[in-house]
Write an enzyme that holds these catalytic residues in place. Structure first.
Site, PDB file in Angstrom:
ATOM      1  N   SER A  90      91.529  -4.157 101.119  1.00  0.00           N
ATOM      2  CA  SER A  90      91.439  -4.501  99.711  1.00  0.00           C
ATOM      3  C   SER A  90      90.476  -5.669  99.509  1.00  0.00           C
ATOM      4  O   SER A  90      89.312  -5.584  99.891  1.00  0.00           O
ATOM      5  CB  SER A  90      92.846  -4.797  99.163  1.00  0.00           C
ATOM      6  OG  SER A  90      92.838  -4.857  97.772  1.00  0.00           O
ATOM      7  N   LYS A  93      86.584  -6.296 101.099  1.00  0.00           N
ATOM      8  CA  LYS A  93      85.357  -6.803 100.479  1.00  0.00           C
ATOM      9  C   LYS A  93      84.819  -7.960 101.318  1.00  0.00           C
ATOM     10  O   LYS A  93      83.609  -8.069 101.576  1.00  0.00           O
ATOM     11  CB  LYS A  93      85.657  -7.301  99.061  1.00  0.00           C
ATOM     12  CG  LYS A  93      86.373  -6.324  98.144  1.00  0.00           C
ATOM     13  CD  LYS A  93      86.655  -6.960  96.788  1.00  0.00           C
ATOM     14  CE  LYS A  93      87.842  -6.368  96.053  1.00  0.00           C
ATOM     15  NZ  LYS A  93      87.765  -4.961  95.758  1.00  0.00           N
ATOM     16  N   TRP A 111      92.318   3.455  91.835  1.00  0.00           N
ATOM     17  CA  TRP A 111      91.748   2.187  91.356  1.00  0.00           C
ATOM     18  C   TRP A 111      90.527   1.804  92.187  1.00  0.00           C
ATOM     19  O   TRP A 111      89.546   1.288  91.673  1.00  0.00           O
ATOM     20  CB  TRP A 111      92.815   1.096  91.416  1.00  0.00           C
ATOM     21  CG  TRP A 111      92.535  -0.159  90.645  1.00  0.00           C
ATOM     22  CD1 TRP A 111      92.510  -1.430  91.152  1.00  0.00           C
ATOM     23  CD2 TRP A 111      92.306  -0.306  89.240  1.00  0.00           C
ATOM     24  NE1 TRP A 111      92.267  -2.358  90.160  1.00  0.00           N
ATOM     25  CE2 TRP A 111      92.135  -1.684  88.969  1.00  0.00           C
ATOM     26  CE3 TRP A 111      92.208   0.605  88.182  1.00  0.00           C
ATOM     27  CZ2 TRP A 111      91.878  -2.176  87.693  1.00  0.00           C
ATOM     28  CZ3 TRP A 111      91.953   0.110  86.903  1.00  0.00           C
ATOM     29  CH2 TRP A 111      91.787  -1.256  86.680  1.00  0.00           C
ATOM     30  N   HIS A 128      97.462   2.603  98.347  1.00  0.00           N
ATOM     31  CA  HIS A 128      96.626   1.462  98.701  1.00  0.00           C
ATOM     32  C   HIS A 128      97.366   0.602  99.723  1.00  0.00           C
ATOM     33  O   HIS A 128      98.266  -0.154  99.392  1.00  0.00           O
ATOM     34  CB  HIS A 128      96.357   0.668  97.413  1.00  0.00           C
ATOM     35  CG  HIS A 128      95.432  -0.489  97.564  1.00  0.00           C
ATOM     36  ND1 HIS A 128      94.074  -0.342  97.711  1.00  0.00           N
ATOM     37  CD2 HIS A 128      95.659  -1.833  97.564  1.00  0.00           C
ATOM     38  CE1 HIS A 128      93.503  -1.536  97.782  1.00  0.00           C
ATOM     39  NE2 HIS A 128      94.450  -2.458  97.707  1.00  0.00           N
TER      40      HIS A 128
END
Length: 375
Positions: A211, A215, A302, A356
């Site tokens: 998540s 990044k 998402w 997720h």
């Protein structure tokens, strides 16, 4: 700015240079790469106030045998850094296989969840960081918590490394580093330590994030080529997913909910993704020719698995400049089915059934790819 068409997306062409020249060789790419890196610093993640600080030291808090039924050695290291605003400490937890020849390769997790997921005493065992499994596969399991570098809240960039290294009393520039850049900086300081630990093969270290941590892993790997493998798990917007035409979380949504993650300049692209001089396929390409692993999950709309997968296909031509295969299915429009990872090329990808999350299945796939490409 030259664009390429990819399905429903019109994206900047990473193989067209700043002067409009076509990039067709590895030598040309090595000139193009710093241009792209600079664009991401200026427009997305921000520019670090410092790289490796002059005052950096490693303090061994614990080294003990007998962990994991005798299969692992535990080390706890304080990575201490000092700057004009004070002193910070990154607490590195490291489990090293005890029963195989060392030095060993390692997986470093950037932990953005609760600290219990990396319990040093192994009273709590979490699939988010299955240290026992990682060690059983012959890899060192390393982890640190992001809060040791910078708290994950919008505090005006007062706490953490920003407060230690940013010049006091000066208005922040639009390209000043945000929290994701700070966490990536922290992962590189851990790599500074791993490069000196004789038990670790510094040429075979992977950086892993989920998540917001994913990044971070991508931005860390783009800047720090000492990491032989870069792993982005469900990283979505600002991570592996292209921003233009993306479903789910958008640039505006992420900047409004997490205003501290990126640079101030990134906010000028709220609702204006098409004006960005870069997109995330260009970030993935900065990992070349090293091993890159990107994952998606079927229920993680998402993050947008389609946008993550397409970024992998569009980064693949850079690997081909090195004579390597990027994504094994580059150019194919459909993602692989869940449970069928693509690992033949130097860009690996899998779609996992579920939500997720970071699971032991994901870890098993990462290690399979490392076994295949890093040995």
């Amino acid at each position: 700015m030259e664009h390429i068409a990819a399905g429903k997306w019109e994206l900047p062409d990473l193989l067209t240079g700043s002067e409009g020249e076509r990039i067709t060789t590895r030598e040309q790419w090595q000139l193009r790469r710093p241009e792209i890196l600079e664009l991401f610093r200026q427009h997305v993640y921000g520019r670090n106030a410092i790289d490796r600080p002059a005052e950096l030291r490693f303090e061994t808090v614990d080294r003990s045998d007998g962990w994991m039924d005798g299969r692992a050695v535990r080390k706890q290291i304080n990575i201490v850094y000092e700057g004009p605003g004070g002193t910070g400490v990154i607490r590195l937890l490291l489990f090293i296989p005890a029963d195989i020849h060392r030095p060993v390769p390692a997986f470093l997790l950037i932990n953005n969840r609760e600290e219990e997921h990396i319990d040093p005493d192994r009273t709590i065992k979490s699939a988010f960081w299955p240290a026992e499994y990682i060690v059983s596969r012959g890899y060192a399991a390393a982890a640190f918590h992001v809060a040791d570098v910078d708290p994950d809240d919008h505090d005006g960039f007062i706490n953490g490394v920003h407060g230690i290294f940013d010049p006091p009393g000066i208005t922040r520039e639009g390209d000043a580093w945000g929290t994701i850049a700070a966490w990536a900086w922290g992962a590189s300081r851990v790599m500074d330590y791993l490069a000196e630990d004789p038990d670790i093969d510094a040429n075979r270290v992977a950086v892993v994030g989920h998540s917001r941590g994913g990044k971070t892993a991508l931005w860390c790997g783009a800047q720090d080529d000492r990491f032989a493998m870069v792993v982005s798990n469900n990283s979505g917007c600002g991570g592996a997913a292209v921003s233009r035409g993306k479903q789910g979380e958008t640039v505006q949504a992420i900047n409004e909910k997490f205003p501290h993650w990126f640079s101030g300049n990134f906010k000028s692209y709220n609702g204006k993704e098409n004006d960005l001089p870069v997109d995330q396929h260009m970030l993935l390409a900065l990992a070349a020719p090293r091993l890159l692993y990107v994952t998606s999950a079927t229920e993680d709309t998402w993050a947008d698995p389609d946008a993550e997968y397409w970024a992998c296909t569009l980064a693949s031509p850079v690997y081909e400049l090195y004579g390597l295969k990027g994504l094994a299915a580059a150019g194919r429009r459909e993602k692989p089915d869940p449970g069928y990872p693509l690992q033949e090329g130097r860009i690996a990808y899998h779609l996992r059934a579920g939500k997720h999350d970071l699971t032991e299945y994901d870890w098993s796939c990462f290690i399979d790819a490392a076994d295949r490409h890093l040995q």
